[in-house]
Write an enzyme that holds these catalytic residues in place. Structure first.
Site, PDB file in Angstrom:
ATOM      1  N   ASP A   1     -10.923 -12.034   8.011  1.00  9.07           N
ATOM      2  CA  ASP A   1      -9.607 -11.764   8.581  1.00  9.07           C
ATOM      3  C   ASP A   1      -9.686 -10.542   9.493  1.00  9.07           C
ATOM      4  OD1 ASP A   1      -6.947 -12.068   9.116  1.00  9.07           O
ATOM      5  OD2 ASP A   1      -6.231 -11.354   7.175  1.00  9.07           O
TER       6      ASP A   1
ATOM      7  N   VAL B   1       0.846  -1.188   0.000  1.00 14.80           N
ATOM      8  CA  VAL B   1       0.000   0.000   0.000  1.00 14.80           C
ATOM      9  C   VAL B   1       0.880   1.236   0.000  1.00 14.80           C
ATOM     10  CG1 VAL B   1      -1.880   1.184   1.164  1.00 14.80           C
ATOM     11  CG2 VAL B   1      -1.705  -1.289   1.300  1.00 14.80           C
TER      12      VAL B   1
END
Ligand SMILES: *[C@@H]1O[C@H](CO)[C@@H](O)[C@H](O)[C@H]1NC(C)=O
Ligand SMILES: *[C@@H]1O[C@H](CO)[C@@H](O)[C@H](O)[C@H]1NC(C)=O
Ligand SMILES: *[C@@H]1O[C@H](CO)[C@@H](O)[C@H](O)[C@H]1NC(C)=O
Ligand SMILES: *[C@@H]1O[C@H](CO)[C@@H](O)[C@H](O)[C@H]1NC(C)=O
Ligand SMILES: *[C@@H]1O[C@H](CO)[C@@H](O)[C@H](O)[C@H]1NC(C)=O
Ligand SMILES: *[C@@H]1O[C@H](CO)[C@@H](O)[C@H](O)[C@H]1NC(C)=O
Ligand SMILES: *[C@@H]1O[C@H](CO)[C@@H](O)[C@H](O)[C@H]1NC(C)=O
Ligand SMILES: *[C@@H]1O[C@H](CO)[C@@H](O)[C@H](O)[C@H]1NC(C)=O
Length: 743
Positions: free
Chosen positions: A544, A432
């Site tokens: 998750d 990212v």
């Protein structure tokens, strides 16, 4: 057939996502130079048969001299600079001189410099398809002579309008290059000169040069800029090269000098009157046929479009083979499901819901067959464009115009060419980057790093899932970029890092977080998960949940992120997820046994996040003694031994918090029940947290607690005080009851 059409559209949508995502970087072509020989000179790649020095080149004709003059590196063949070499095309790019005819006012005479090229007895000949002869000037007649040609043209400005980009006699004229010449010399006819017009037209030029590099500009006539543009009179020239002087048939007779030495290579005769041949890799191979083992197998399955459509592609030496996934069989070269799909008529009812998308994936075989037939007719690029538009429209209609397809260049600019300094994290299967779009909008750009099929699919799934969601506590997807080999997703930028960092500290240490703020973040995350589980038309399971997937914005509002492991809740018993993803320390023990991800798996993981918030400890501490490795075990034994006090985070322990902490502890315990059925729903968790946080924020509490509420912003929208006090007492009662029962 309206139904049929919309199906096709959806197929296009899904296929687009998956295919854009499966686009892959082409594997590196081997350097193409012999071992021990330099493979480049500065920026110029030097593949064999070219080589630097006698030993590395096939023969002296291919010899290059790599020199550094004035800090710039140049590859020279003789005294001609080489800028690029292509083995598959058998071409070489060079810099050669142009011819000039300039008026010098000082001597009142014309000065000539005539260019020539002599490739006789070299491997090179001038490419007639890549070059042309151009003459520039207002009174210029120039020509080139070769062994058997004289070719020229006349350029004038009389009664003519000069136009940029146009070379047809007005200020500029051009002529085609004869086929396969090795020698030329350029001349100006001296009777056509600039003596009388030098103020407007100082020089005439002639160049035999690369077509693609030339575009007429009227300033070429008015000034000496043309001569200066091309590096002091040097223009790019494209030449063909070949192994001389034999044909393939003759060359093969003497294997010690035959140049096509790689296995899986072929000899191709020169089509021109200059005898010679070149080598190429056989079909299904690529690389350098002039070196041993230079031709490498092409992995067709990794090429942009899976040649098997949605079947399983397996690479074989020089080719590939196709087979079908279980449950499908090959018909007319396409994989189609074996059973007739019973779900088909029900589909329009579900509409464009998320469920349909999953469903479409399930029965994609049938769809894709249609899609693929269509695809074969359309070039890949066009399809991408086309599919990209459909996707764009779809996203736009869903997100009220907020979804955008970004170009690769935009994102490169925004992230400073994906500079390492812009990296803000490594999410599931992607890196990212922080980016700044034009207009000053901060974004986070996630770039898929993993290249396995599984990972690419997850990336696409995340895009599909996130595009369906609009919740203030779920990180917003602003757009995506499909035109690149590696797909990228663009999110709103969430500036304050992750909850994990907030709780466990980062390199700047650990900051103080009030109980109220903890409850606020917990509530917002729970609310987002509850929304995913219930508010959308088909439940979405996050899969998750963990503190590092909860981001915090400027006001420390929680934003749930990373949907790479998410699934749309199966509406069919037969299709549950069989791949355990999630993260150690957060994984639902029931899920590990059944492999069936449910809403309650998210609840369990969320329970672990609550423990982190309560204790300030990490879910797994591998350095601790065995019985203290898992936060859950530590927590459970503390509950058993009534020593909860010892494991709670010092920051929130204060006397006034006891009741509320009991409430949260109780909730966490409830979430962490071994049996999923006994766990509360995410909605219940969110509601309970909402009540708790409102009590903690009650003015009476704030006054009496010594906590520093100002450290972290706390939303001030509070429920009315009567409700708060009711809740307060009921929680207090429960807490006392629980303490007594020891449960
Ligand atoms: C390479 O070029 C340099 C400078 O132009 C020259 O001195 C040298 O002799 C050349 N070497 C070869 C092998 O041609
Ligand atoms: C080297 O650079 C200097 C200054 O940049 C210049 O004056 C000189 O002509 C250059 N020499 C060559 C051979 O290009
Ligand atoms: C003509 O050009 C050459 C180089 O191209 C230069 O050396 C010469 O001095 C020029 N002659 C005049 C009279 O300017
Ligand atoms: C071209 O070069 C070859 C040898 O390199 C030479 O024999 C021939 O005379 C040259 N041609 C001209 C026109 O200069
Ligand atoms: C320029 O061209 C004219 C004819 O158009 C000719 O008479 C003259 O000698 C030429 N000048 C030079 C310097 O070649
Ligand atoms: C033509 O050349 C001028 C000056 O070199 C440049 O400013 C202009 O952009 C060029 N125009 C085109 C169309 O290339
Ligand atoms: C084969 O090629 C080698 C190397 O170029 C050469 O020395 C030899 O004379 C050639 N043999 C024949 C029979 O042409
Ligand atoms: C490669 O495989 C395809 C189908 O798998 C087959 O049609 C084709 O003939 C094969 N090509 C070669 C060169 O073997």
């Amino acid at each position: 057939m309206k139904q049929g059409r919309s199906w096709l559209l959806l197929c296009g949508h899904v296929f687009l996502c998956l295919s854009a995502i499966s686009a892959l970087a082409t594997p590196d072509v081997p350097a193409g130079q012999r071992p021990g020989c330099p493979a480049n000179c500065g920026d110029v790649d030097i593949p064999f048969p070219f080589g630097i020095g006698e030993r590395c080149a096939l023969h002296s004709g291919f010899k290059l001299n790599c020199t550094i003059t004035n800090g710039t590196t140049k590859a020279l063949n003789g005294n001609i600079e080489v800028t690029k070499i292509s083995v598959p095309k058998s071409k070489i790019w060079m810099k050669t001189t142009m011819s000039r005819q300039c008026y010098f006012p000082a001597t009142r005479s014309m000065n000539y410099s005539d260019a020539w090229v002599n490739f006789t007895n070299t491997p090179f000949s001038i490419s007639e398809v890549d070059n042309k002869i151009v003459v520039i000037g207002c009174n210029a007649l120039a020509y080139m002579t070769s062994a058997s040609y004289v070719i020229g043209c006349y350029s004038t400005c009389k009664d003519a309008t000069l136009e940029n980009g146009k070379c047809s006699g007005a200020g500029c004229c051009q002529a085609d290059v004869p086929k396969d010449i090795q020698y030329y010399k350029a001349y100006f006819n001296e009777n056509y000169n600039t003596t009388k017009i030098w103020k407007n037209n100082p020089c005439n030029y002639m160049a035999l040069m690369e077509k693609a590099a030339f575009s007429f500009n009227t300033s070429y006539v008015e000034s000496t800029v043309f001569g200066e543009t091309y590096n002091k009179g040097l223009v790019p020239l494209v030449a063909n090269w070949k192994i001389r002087p034999w044909s393939c048939e003759v060359a093969r007779k003497n294997m010690s000098s035959y140049a096509c030495v790689s296995s899986h290579s072929e000899c191709v005769d020169s089509t021109t009157n200059v005898p010679g041949y070149h080598c190429k890799c056989s079909k299904g191979y690529k690389g350098n046929p002039y070196i041993r083992a230079g031709c490498q197998d092409v992995d067709e399955c990794l090429e942009n479009a899976n040649p098997c459509g949605h079947g399983i592609c397996e690479n074989t030496p020089g080719n590939y083979s196709c087979s079908c996934h279980p449950g499908n069989h090959m018909t007319d070269g396409f994989c189609v499901p074996i059973q007739k799909s019973p779900h088909f008529p029900a589909a329009p009812v579900v509409g464009a819901s998320v469920g349909l998308v999953v469903f479409v994936i399930a029965v994609a075989g049938a769809c894709l067959m249609q899609e693929r037939r269509k695809l074969q007719k359309i070039k890949q690029n066009y399809f991408r464009q086309h599919g990209g538009l459909i996707l764009f429209e779809e996203m736009k209609s869903k997100q009220g115009g907020a979804f955008k397809i970004f170009s690769e260049e935009e994102l490169q600019q925004a992230t400073n060419r994906f500079s390492d300094q812009q990296v803000v994290g490594h999410g599931g299967h992607g890196t990212v980057y922080k980016g700044l779009l034009k207009g000053g909008v901060e974004v986070a750009v996630k770039r898929c790093t993993a290249i396995t099929e599984q990972h690419k699919k997850e990336f696409g799934k995340e895009m599909l899932i996130l595009s369906q969601i609009n919740h203030r506590n779920v990180v917003k997807l602003l757009g995506c970029c499909l035109e690149v080999e590696v797909p990228m997703l663009v999110y709103e930028f969430v500036p304050n890092g992750t909850l994990f960092h907030l709780i466990h500290g980062n390199r700047h240490g650990r900051r103080r977080i009030s109980l109220a703020s903890r409850l606020g973040i917990a509530y917002e995350s729970a609310d987002a998960l509850a929304y995913l589980h219930s508010s959308t038309s088909t439940p979405i399971l996050h899969g998750d949940v963990k503190s590092s997937n909860i981001l915090l914005d400027g006001d420390y509002m929680a934003k749930v992120s990373d949907f790479g492991a998410s699934i749309l809740a199966p509406n069919d018993e037969s299709q549950f997820v069989t791949i355990v993803q999630g993260t150690c320390g957060y994984l639902d023990p029931e899920y590990m046994q059944t492999c069936q991800l449910t809403e309650k798996s998210d609840v369990y993981s969320f329970g672990v996040v609550l423990l982190e918030l309560l204790t300030g400890k990490k879910p797994l501490n591998l350095n601790a003694p065995d019985d203290e490795k898992s936060l859950l075990m530590v927590f459970m034994s503390a509950v058993m031994e009534n020593k909860l006090e010892e494991i709670l985070d010092d920051q929130i322990k204060g006397e006034n918090n006891v009741e509320f902490l009991e409430g949260v502890v109780e909730l966490a315990k409830h979430c962490l029940e071994m049996c999923g059925q006994n766990r509360p729903t995410m909605k219940e968790v969110a509601d309970k947290l909402d009540r708790l946080r409102k009590v903690v924020q009650h003015p009476w509490e704030q006054q009496n607690s010594g906590e520093d509420q100002s450290l972290l912003g706390v939303p001030s929208s509070l429920a009315s005080s009567t409700i708060v006090s009711d809740e307060y007492f009921s929680i207090k009662k429960n807490a006392i009851k629980n303490l007594q029962s020891g449960r």
